[in-house]
Design an enzyme around this catalytic site. Structure first.
Site, PDB file in Angstrom:
ATOM      1  CE1 TYR A 159      -4.155   1.523  -0.099  1.00  0.00           C
ATOM      2  CE2 TYR A 159      -3.486   2.723   1.871  1.00  0.00           C
ATOM      3  CZ  TYR A 159      -4.374   2.529   0.836  1.00  0.00           C
ATOM      4  OH  TYR A 159      -5.465   3.350   0.703  1.00  0.00           O
ATOM      5  CE  LYS A 166      -7.452   6.286   0.522  1.00  0.00           C
ATOM      6  NZ  LYS A 166      -8.671   6.914  -0.038  1.00  0.00           N
TER       7      LYS A 166
END
Length: 258
Positions: A159, A166
């Site tokens: 990720y 995020k």
């Protein structure tokens, strides 16, 4: 007193991020419609429009507008159109994220300055811009929603770059909730488990991530866009009247497992 229900009758909203029928934003748009809302949806460009139109057809989508948040003035044009058509906005869903492929597939430490900045602008700062533009249209209060992922608080293999992005988005939710609370505007983030969307398919070894999510979740089932839509409709409705500044997981309980 009757218990609150998820009722969006008479409400109008903006949905950003429908890419095709499998998008998280699609599940949310359908849930908003089922709760009685009307909405405006956006598409990235003419190529994307051919995938978005079939989704919005048959739903109470009263406006389908082009919007590229990286193009100066594009977002403002959408809000200007809403202001002229409705004169108000009751809820907004921001389900947009992007990072250049080279940076997304690299280690965080190897990410480029330009790639990191672009990912932050599209995936985080565009939500802040949405909040600024929505504020004057939410004179009677409203709800702002965005979409995050647990990679913001835990290291999820592959990720990488999107984790810090995020995390910034979730922090923005808290600050926006504090700033807009006096106006009756609630700000929350949905945090779904992994879902096989077009955007997620760009992550390396995504099939492994899906399999691991199903293994870890107590229910051993993957989350669907309908699950996320149900949460979004609740958070957009008066039933969630005192919930703000919160990141709400909808992942079958995966987040509780070590």
């Amino acid at each position: 007193m009757a218990p609150p229900v998820v009722d969006l009758s008479g409400k109008v909203g903006l949905v950003l991020g429908i890419a095709n029928e499998h998008s998280i934003a699609t599940g949310c748009a359908r849930a908003f419609a089922a709760a009685g809302a009307r909405f405006c949806a956006t598409y990235l460009n003419d190529k994307a429009k051919s995938f978005v139109e079939p989704v919005t057809r048959g739903l109470p989508c009263e406006m389908l507008l082009p919007c590229d948040v990286q193009q100066e003035g594009s977002l403002e044009t959408v809000f200007d159109t809403i202001a002229r058509r409705w004169g108000k906005l009751d809820f907004l869903l921001h389900s947009i994220a992007f990072a250049p492929k080279a940076d997304l597939h690299a280690r965080l430490i190897d990410s480029s300055t330009a790639g990191f900045a672009q990912a932050m602008d599209v995936s985080c700062h565009s939500f802040i811009r949405c909040a600024r533009l929505a504020e004057p249209l939410m004179r009677a209060g409203g709800a702002l929603l965005c979409v995050s992922y647990e990679g913001s608080i835990r290291v999820v293999e592959h990720y990488d770059l999107m984790g810090p992005v995020k995390a910034a988005l979730e922090s923005s939710v808290r600050y926006l909730a504090a700033e807009l609370g006096p106006q009756g505007i609630r700000v929350n983030a949905l945090s779904p488990g992994p879902i096989a969307t077009r955007a997620a398919s760009g992550i390396d070894h995504f099939d492994d991530l899906l399999a691991e999510a199903a293994r870890l979740a107590p229910e051993h089932h993957l989350v669907t866009i309908e699950n996320v839509g149900g949460l979004a409709a609740f958070l957009a409705s008066p039933a969630a009247g005192r919930i703000t500044g919160t990141v709400v997981p909808v992942d079958g309980g995966q987040h509780i497992m070590a």
